[in-house]
Design an enzyme around this catalytic site. Sequence first.
Site, mmCIF file in Angstrom:
data_model
loop_
_atom_site.group_PDB
_atom_site.id
_atom_site.type_symbol
_atom_site.label_atom_id
_atom_site.label_comp_id
_atom_site.label_asym_id
_atom_site.label_seq_id
_atom_site.Cartn_x
_atom_site.Cartn_y
_atom_site.Cartn_z
ATOM 1 C CG ASP A 102 -2.255 0.499 1.051
ATOM 2 O OD1 ASP A 102 -2.385 1.562 0.428
ATOM 3 O OD2 ASP A 102 -3.210 -0.158 1.509
ATOM 4 C CG ASP A 203 -4.491 5.642 0.860
ATOM 5 O OD1 ASP A 203 -5.363 4.820 1.141
ATOM 6 O OD2 ASP A 203 -4.409 6.768 1.378
ATOM 7 C CD GLU A 281 -8.873 4.280 -1.461
ATOM 8 O OE1 GLU A 281 -9.883 4.170 -0.743
ATOM 9 O OE2 GLU A 281 -7.990 5.111 -1.227
ATOM 10 C CG HIS A 338 -8.840 -1.128 4.652
ATOM 11 N ND1 HIS A 338 -8.730 -1.147 3.271
ATOM 12 C CD2 HIS A 338 -8.399 0.090 5.038
ATOM 13 C CE1 HIS A 338 -8.241 -0.002 2.855
ATOM 14 N NE2 HIS A 338 -8.026 0.770 3.903
ATOM 15 C CG ASP A 339 -11.312 2.224 3.633
ATOM 16 O OD1 ASP A 339 -10.823 2.325 4.777
ATOM 17 O OD2 ASP A 339 -10.719 2.564 2.599
HETATM 18 C C1 GLC Z 1 -7.918 5.405 1.882
HETATM 19 C C2 GLC Z 1 -7.787 4.241 2.831
HETATM 20 C C3 GLC Z 1 -8.456 4.596 4.120
HETATM 21 C C4 GLC Z 1 -7.766 5.804 4.693
HETATM 22 C C5 GLC Z 1 -7.738 6.957 3.692
HETATM 23 C C6 GLC Z 1 -6.772 8.021 4.108
HETATM 24 O O1 GLC Z 1 -9.232 5.673 1.564
HETATM 25 O O2 GLC Z 1 -8.335 3.096 2.242
HETATM 26 O O3 GLC Z 1 -8.432 3.534 5.032
HETATM 27 O O4 GLC Z 1 -8.421 6.219 5.854
HETATM 28 O O5 GLC Z 1 -7.305 6.532 2.432
HETATM 29 O O6 GLC Z 1 -5.448 7.564 3.997
#
Ligand code: GLC
Length: 567
Positions: A102, A203, A281, A338-339
């Site tokens: 990541d 990310d 992402e 995970h979100d």
């Molecule tokens: C992405 C991650 C999330 C995080 C955000 C800020 O959306 O998946 O878990 O809180 O970025 O880094």
Amino acid sequence: MFDLSDYKWWQKAVFYQIYPRSFADGNGDGVGDFAGMIAKLPYLQELGVDAIWLSPHYPSPFVDCGYDVSDYQDVGREYGTLDQFKQFLNQVHQRGMRLVLDMVLNHTSDQHPWFIESRSSRDNPKRDWYMWRDGIDGNPPNNWFSAFGGPAWEFDARTSSYYYHYFFKEQPDLNWRNPAVKEAMFNAVRFWLDLGVDGFRLDAVGTIFENEDYPPIPEGMSQEELYRLGFKKSNPDADEGFVAYFMQMFGQQVDKPEVHQLMQELRTVVDEYEDRVLIGETDAIEFYGDGTNELHLNFNFPLMQADKLTARHVKQNQAQRLSALPEKAWPCNTLGNHDVSRVYTAFGDGINNDAQAKLHLMLLLTLKGTPFLYNGEEIGMTDLLIRDQQLFRDPLSLLYVDLERRVNGTDEGSAVVVGAKKGRDRNRTPMQWSNEPNGGFCPPEVTPWLPVNPNYADGVNVNDQVSQPDSMINFYRRMLLVRKQNPALLVGDYQEIDIDNEELLCFSRKYANDELLVVLNMSAENRQVVLPRKVNQILINTLKNWVHIEDPAPTLLPYQGVVYRVG
Ligand code: GLC
């Protein structure tokens, strides 16, 4: 016609996301680590996944659960050492799997040495590595919001100035317009590529650049109003008014065109190495570039952004997504991470959850594109709503408790439930390995970093399921094997077939002379289907021994799915 070997590994792979803190605890301190992950590699190999996406493993004060990185070139001590990381990577490769890390580009932790320097004085050489602006008449530089609530600007008394943060205030945004930032971050990227990692999940790529004129947004928007409206930007079902409102609110802070130039440069860096992959992402198609020059994969998030996975929703989603992709771009599908709420909870109706979870896996593994699974879904792990706010680890839960109380006047007990539902701890609880105390994640006398879901004792655990032929995990194994063994599922053409039934999804996957027919009953009723092709084999069926191969018009049970071979 391309040969199967002409396709890249990441087009044919099934990815499995490991959330390192919750996966496997090797040293018995209640926190997952590399020792644990190394020990579980045979498990992943037997499951049949091909590649791992590892959520952040870097040193981090853990305000945003690891997405606040304080050193991009090391390993968080709670997870182990760089040497253990290397062992892990090495063993992943020895087992024929791949590893993708990541990479958090938009921001660092406020404890990163770069930021500590940057905030120390106005003339520090790293000052311009972050986004500093002076206030106006005692107010922040403008009225932008953070996506995680409150203003996007944090006042820093030491230099009487404000810094910008799209996420938590402990996650200051890097200034990517500064070439030194780009160089430092690209060095971090190279550091891991040199070690041999196979690529990165990037990310929050949409948030890297902001409108550099910092225009204020129209007045009248508050965090409370946003809360009332909910956070569903790309939900196709969200009403247009809301989407417009959201764009008005955050449009100056996301998806700025410059990001594509940057992603192309990053692609050039990654292409210096052989066969590596970049996964964004984001669901924005633009991040594919022309299909060859930007990110290799971007998530089809709209597929999972629905209350229910109906045949209609999937058909619409596929029609839109596949037609929008540039030539040579490869699709990428997922149903959880995970979100968001766990697949089993998010898309289960409370009655048919097991059948639905199997059907949803069949869908994900038979659609065209690279699938991403999230650790724990293979045993049907469910969300856990933590009732004690002392145990929350995701600050979003606390934020929602507070908003719920203020906006809706809800009492504390009920607001905690809302916080637990809207935060992300619910879907990050430790992996359930056995029916021993703590689900076998850590020793019985140790308190895990997040509570273990008590349903580990009711069969939701790896050990119990492995010995039951019809368990979720054994279905996952069979489905993964069927996918691996059938090039038509890996790379074949996808064609939806209209069988005149709103509740059924039927499509064909074709590669060379082989055609497979996928028939999914996405409803809670029995549905008869006149098969649109003559079939000669059932490759896999979500329900045991039910459909007969001689039957040209079988009745599928609720949430039953079948993959046939045509012929
Ligand atoms: C992405 C991650 C999330 C995080 C955000 C800020 O959306 O998946 O878990 O809180 O970025 O880094």
